[in-house]
Every structure is written in C-alpha cells, then in structure tokens.
Design a protein around this motif. Sequence first.
Motif, short mmCIF file in Angstrom:
data_model
loop_
_atom_site.label_atom_id
_atom_site.label_comp_id
_atom_site.label_asym_id
_atom_site.label_seq_id
_atom_site.Cartn_x
_atom_site.Cartn_y
_atom_site.Cartn_z
N LEU A 142 0.40 -1.11 0.00
CA LEU A 142 -0.18 -0.04 0.10
C LEU A 142 0.78 1.15 -0.03
N PRO A 143 1.78 1.22 1.16
CA PRO A 143 2.65 2.74 0.81
C PRO A 143 3.58 2.54 -0.05
N SER A 144 3.76 1.67 -0.61
CA SER A 144 4.95 1.83 -1.99
C SER A 144 4.58 2.28 -3.27
N TRP A 145 3.11 1.43 -3.20
CA TRP A 145 2.15 2.12 -4.28
C TRP A 145 1.39 3.15 -4.03
N GLY A 146 1.56 3.32 -3.41
CA GLY A 146 0.99 4.95 -2.86
C GLY A 146 1.69 6.36 -3.70
N THR A 147 3.36 5.99 -2.67
CA THR A 147 4.39 6.46 -3.39
C THR A 147 4.38 6.49 -5.30
N ALA A 148 4.39 5.16 -5.71
CA ALA A 148 4.57 5.41 -7.14
C ALA A 148 3.08 5.61 -7.60
N ILE A 149 1.91 5.51 -7.00
CA ILE A 149 1.12 6.23 -8.22
C ILE A 149 0.85 7.37 -8.30
N ASN A 150 1.52 7.99 -6.97
CA ASN A 150 1.61 10.02 -6.76
C ASN A 150 2.59 10.36 -8.14
N MET A 151 3.30 9.46 -8.13
CA MET A 151 4.33 9.45 -9.17
C MET A 151 4.02 9.95 -10.32
N LEU A 152 3.19 8.37 -10.52
CA LEU A 152 2.62 8.33 -11.80
C LEU A 152 1.69 9.40 -12.42
N LEU A 153 0.64 9.78 -11.28
CA LEU A 153 -0.75 11.06 -11.66
C LEU A 153 -0.41 11.53 -11.40
N THR A 154 0.99 12.41 -10.75
CA THR A 154 1.99 13.96 -11.31
C THR A 154 2.34 13.86 -12.90
N MET A 155 2.09 12.54 -13.31
CA MET A 155 2.27 13.01 -14.89
C MET A 155 0.52 12.92 -16.25
N ARG A 156 0.19 12.81 -14.85
CA ARG A 156 -1.08 13.11 -16.02
C ARG A 156 -1.58 13.80 -16.81
N GLY A 157 -1.71 13.64 -17.39
CA GLY A 157 -2.09 14.83 -19.60
C GLY A 157 -1.19 15.23 -19.13
N GLN A 158 0.20 14.91 -19.03
CA GLN A 158 1.14 15.31 -19.60
C GLN A 158 2.11 14.11 -20.45
N TRP A 159 1.50 13.14 -20.75
CA TRP A 159 2.02 11.54 -21.15
C TRP A 159 3.13 12.07 -22.01
N TYR A 160 2.49 13.48 -23.20
CA TYR A 160 3.45 13.26 -23.78
C TYR A 160 5.21 13.88 -23.81
N GLN A 161 5.21 14.42 -22.16
CA GLN A 161 6.60 14.34 -22.21
C GLN A 161 7.42 13.98 -22.02
N LEU A 162 6.44 12.33 -22.33
CA LEU A 162 8.10 10.91 -21.85
C LEU A 162 8.00 10.84 -23.64
N LYS A 163 7.59 12.05 -24.68
CA LYS A 163 8.13 11.04 -25.82
C LYS A 163 9.61 12.30 -26.05
N GLU A 164 8.99 13.61 -25.22
CA GLU A 164 10.27 14.37 -25.90
C GLU A 164 10.81 14.34 -24.47
N SER A 165 10.79 13.80 -23.41
CA SER A 165 12.17 14.22 -22.71
C SER A 165 12.34 13.26 -21.89
N PRO A 166 13.78 12.35 -22.31
CA PRO A 166 14.54 11.16 -21.99
C PRO A 166 14.25 11.36 -20.16
N LEU A 167 14.25 12.38 -19.88
CA LEU A 167 14.29 12.33 -17.96
C LEU A 167 13.50 11.82 -17.49
N ILE A 168 12.54 12.24 -18.18
CA ILE A 168 10.62 12.15 -17.90
C ILE A 168 10.87 10.46 -17.65
N LYS A 169 11.27 9.99 -19.37
CA LYS A 169 11.15 8.64 -19.84
C LYS A 169 12.00 7.63 -18.55
N PHE A 170 13.11 7.73 -17.62
CA PHE A 170 13.84 7.88 -16.45
C PHE A 170 13.06 7.86 -15.23
N LEU A 171 12.60 8.82 -15.40
CA LEU A 171 11.49 8.89 -14.22
C LEU A 171 10.68 7.84 -13.90
#
Lengths: 227, 490
Positions: free
Chosen positions: B295-324
């Motif tokens: 629960l806490p582990s996925w809580g953090t990871a989901i918090n990270m992934l949802l930080t990118m909501r609506g911004q997934w195009y950044q994955l394509k533009e920024s390799p650093l976002i890909k890494f993160l």
Amino acid sequence: MFSWLEKNPFFFTIAFLLVFSVAGIVEVLPDFTKSARPIEGLRPYSVLETAGKQVYIKEGCYACHSQLIRPFQAEVDRYGAYSLSGEYAYDRPFLWGSKRTGPDLHRVGDSRSTDWHSNHMWDPESVVPGSIMPAYKHLYKKNADFETAYAEAFTQKQVFNVPYDIEDGIKLGNMDEARKIYIQEAAQIVEDMKNADVKAAFEKGEVQEIVALIAYLNSLGQGRIAK
Amino acid sequence: MQQEAKMPVEYDYSIAKLFLYSMLIFGFIGMLIGVVLALQLAFPSLNYLAGEYSIFGRLRPLHTNGVIYGFTLSGIWAAWYYLGQRVLKITYYQHPFLKFIGLLHFWTYIALLVLAVISLFAGFTQSKEYAELIWPLDLLVVVVWVLWGISMFGSMGVRREQTIYISLWYFIATFTAIAVLYIFNNLAIPTYFIAQTGSIWHSISMYAGSNDAMVQWWWGHNAVAFVFTSGIIGIIYYFLPKESGQPIFSYKLTLFSFWSLMFVYIWAGGHHLIFSTVPDWIQTLASVFSVILILPSWGTAINMLLTMRGQWYQLKESPLIKFLVLASTFYMLATLEGSIQSIKSVNALAHFTDWIIGHVHDGVLGWVGFTIIAASYHMIPRIFKKEIYSKKIIEMQFWIMTIGIVLYFSSMWIAGITQGMMWRDVDMYGNLTYQFIDTVTKLHPYYVIRGVGGLMYLVGFIMFIYNVLMSIIASKPLQREPNYATPMAA
C-alpha cells in the motif's frame, strides 16, 4: 498535526522515531533471551574450529552456502535433520547465508570426510564434476591465525559465558595449553589429508588455513552435540 | 531585515559536485564488479583474475557495498547538497560552517570508502550482509553519518522556508532509521581488548545465532528500506515535479504513503527468516506486513505516475521523464514482487534462489539507478551552467539499460524458480530427483543471459559517464538557469 510537524524538524524526527520503533520492540525484543539458549549438550567450537570459521568468513563462503536446513522433507532428505535455534547459540555472528549457489553446509560434517574436503577445496571439479565453485589453493599455503582464534574463544568464554573448560567439555586453558590442543587436533586432520605441502608445513609446526577450515566443516553436524 | 528576506542569488554547488563525481566513480566500480561476479557464476575460471583477491566470496561484498554505499549514498548526498539549499532557501555562501561540515562529510566519506575497499579485498569482514565492515570502520561510518546529520539539521536550523519539503521528510527518515539500525546491528566486541592477543581488527557480534539473525535482517532489510527506498523517494519527489513542471498529484497520498511506509517497513524485515529457527509468530507477522507494504509503496509510485497525468506527451519529448516514470514503474514491480516472495508458500520456493537476486536488481537497477541518473542529468546543467551534451546518448542509454534490466530479471526469475522446483522435486517413490549439482549446471544459460544483461547496463552507465563529462567539458554554456525541462543538445 502533520502540517505542524512539517514545520518542526525536531518533532518530526521524534514522531518518526516513535512510528519506526514499534516493530523492533514487538518483533525483536520478546524472544531475545529464549533464542539465546543452547540445545542440550551443545559444545562450543575448539580453537582450531574457530580459526576455520574465521577462514570461512574471510573467504566469503557464506555468500554461496547456507547453514540453515528448513523443515521441508526435501531439505531434510538432502542435508539432514532440520536446524534448531539452540544449535546456533555459540555462533557469533550467525552464518545462515541468504543464497544457495552451493548446497547447505549445516550438517556437512556428517557426510563428508577430511580427504573429500581437501580435494574439493584444491580442485572442486575433481570431486563434483560441473561445480562452479572456485578453487581455494591459497588456503594450502597460509598459516591459520591461532592467536585471533584463541582471542575469539577466550572472549566467548569471558564475556558471554560460553562453557569452555567445564567437565567433559571443550578445554580452552591458557594460550600454551590451547596451542597444544590446537596442534593435536590439527594433526588428526593433516593425517587424513594427502597434500604434501600441508604435511611438510605441519612437520615444521605450522597449521595451514585449509586444515582449520576442514576442522570447522567437520564440526558442522551432529558432532558438536555430546551424546 | 530587508536584506535578510531577500532570496539568495546563487547556490553553492561545490559539495554536490564532489558527490556527483564519487557517484560516477563508485557506480562504475560497483557495477563493473557486479558484471565480473555475474560472469564468474557462468564461467568459474574468471575467479582467478587476480588470485585470491578476485574470488567470488571476496568480490561480492565489494559489489554490494560499492553499489549501496558508494553509488547510491553518493547520489542521495549529491541530491541533498543540491536540493537542500533550494527547498530550505539557504546558500552555503552565507553559511561557511555548513559548507565546512559538508566538505568534511565528503572527504571523511571518501576516506571511509577507500578503507572499505582495501579491507574487503583483504578479507576483513564481519560477514553480516551490508554490514561487512570491521569495527574501526563502523566507527568511521558513525562519524560520516553524524556529519550528514549536522549538515541536514543545521541547514534546517537556518532555513528561510518554514515548511520542510517532502524530500527532506524522506531524508530525515533515512538519516534517523539507518543510525538506529546500524548501531544496533554492529554492536560487537573487539576480541583483542578482551584477550590481549590476535588481530586488533577482529570482533564478535554481541548477539548469537537466531538473535543475531533477527537483528541482522531487521537491519539488512531496512538498509533497503531507508537507503534504497526512502532516500530515493526523497530524490524523485524533488526531481520529477521539477523536470516535468507539474505539481505532485496529491498531498494526502504523500502523507499516507510516507507515514505508513515508515510504520510498516520495519515489520517486514523478518521475511528473510521465514522457515528459519525464529518463532513462527514473527515469521507470520513479517509475512503479513510484507504484503501490507504494497500500500505505501504503490501509494508513492502512483503519486509519481499521476503527477504526469495529462502530461504523458512529455515521455516522448524528455528522456529524463522516461527515466523517472520507468523508475516508478520498476518500483511498483519490485515491491509487488517482494510482497509475493514474502508469502510463506512462495518463500519456500524462492528463498535461497536467484529469484531473490532478480528481485533486488529490479529495484536497484530500475528504481535506484534510473532515479539517480535522471536526477544527475537534471542537476548537471544547473550546477555547471552547461546544457547536456547529447540527448541522443541519453535515449540510447535508456534503451540499452532497460533491455539489460529485462534480461537480468527474466533470466533470474527463470533460474530461481527452476532451481527451487528442482530442489524439491521427488520421484514416484519419494526420493529426491536431482543431485544438487544438477540444479547448478542447469542454470548456466541463465547466468550467461544475466551476465549479458548486467553488461548492457554497465555499457549504458559508461555512456552516462561520458555524457556527463562531455557536458561539463564541451557543451554549450547556459545564459540562465532553466526552469523545467533540462536543456540538451540533439
């Protein structure tokens, strides 16, 4: 409360410590004295065996061999009776390992001979074809460290009340006495080995690391429990 | 007062720089030794590269210590000396004492690492995993740790930002927990002082047998918890929002995942002792809490992934976002895997096999390595005022490393499960089907694949080092600090 904590690093740290400590107190503490008790008749390691244990640790043997037989039929069939907590009462540190690249060694003394170990450490493939264990030829050239082993056994006796020098038990004695016993025990091992260098060194009064290591491995098993 | 309230113009990155360099050096050394170890298991003759000093048993603690304490801690401390000033709104230019402590921290740490390498090569070890260092070095570890504490709490003492940012919550947790766990696990008696003979470096543990095992895994598992997890979460909580320009998805989720992680993680240490000689109730508690840990582990990871909501195009533009983003995903994978392995029946099969090795490397290569790499790429233009030398290299590096990790964990899953199944296999009469050696030779192909995977990751890391050095030496200077996405040449 949380927003207050986030402004006060000191109390934040205290709060963290409280939350964090619960598990240790509940899990580690209650069983501490009970787990430290040896099983009936367990004898401590002799100085030669202790020296061997130090070699075992130095060479990182524990990285590939466990010393913990789990209570499953397959493990008991393969390695011998499953391990009991009280068998480890004189093991500082414990040597259970976390990975079995090679087989478990907790009862290896019951099934392997000195000669087998000697061949195995010189050239593992000569006794186990396909083995990926490295050879440990340098152990046949270096002297085992009697003084440090004696110091360890002495500390066990002095600080932790490990029963050396009791009736019918293992004798530790002073350093000279201990050295005499050390040489006697080593003589038995050397006799069962075929390596000429080890024999020659022993003639000169030297005990090689391999001799101590084999003494330790031989002690792993039923041999340490007095009948 | 007017002057006081003004923001510091310039941050002092001299200490962050030093830790970045040591991260590169020890990352390379730690991973190189890792590749050698992997190949030694496939090709045993490689054990004799340097006589007794290169045999698996000697190198293995060097690999783990190099990666945990050399690479990861350097990464965490580079991040601390970079982001600490920023989130607390201070600069070491105005606090020479803090700067002095930081430099002392770094150089004591380097001295410690050098001594650690020498002593481990020579075979001086306490044999407790991830706590191998001999007692005098343990004392030096304490000094290094205290210096970090002074730096961190000292910086907070003079801060101009009232609220402590999330990253620092996690750093405080790392600091405090490791201090407690490390000290208790390393309590030992140097035998020389009792017996007045033998090696001065030798000591024996305060605890024996099952007790020692309890304390060791209470430590060993939580070194993962508070270096590889909370330290790295501290990093990603700063760099993901910075790089993406997006606020953290949810403060409540952050609170929940922080405090519950801190409470739950320690309970799980006992899962290393399932089916051992510690009491059943401890094994069961450890198993149950390990599953809850999701629960806490996925809580953090989901918090990270949802930080990118609506911004997934950044994955394509920024390799650093890909890494993160991939780092967060690997974190989810590794924590799910860990929980599964802690279920008693699964543990019976997986314990002592390569599946565990695979699990650890999912976390370390994917989560820890990728987070530190992305954080470094983010820091470098801001520290050196140069843009990143090559975006293309980052892209290539990303894919080579990712494929490396996939080869690594898939081969280790197969190897571990194969070995576990063979160990327990019996024929129709109930006799064991296989000799132990059969279960070893069977694994050769998987060990080769793992070696290749590890080598690919190492190659990626070398590209990373090259890209960083070229950014510092030969890249285009930046006129002003970029706000979000890190500038990089094509």
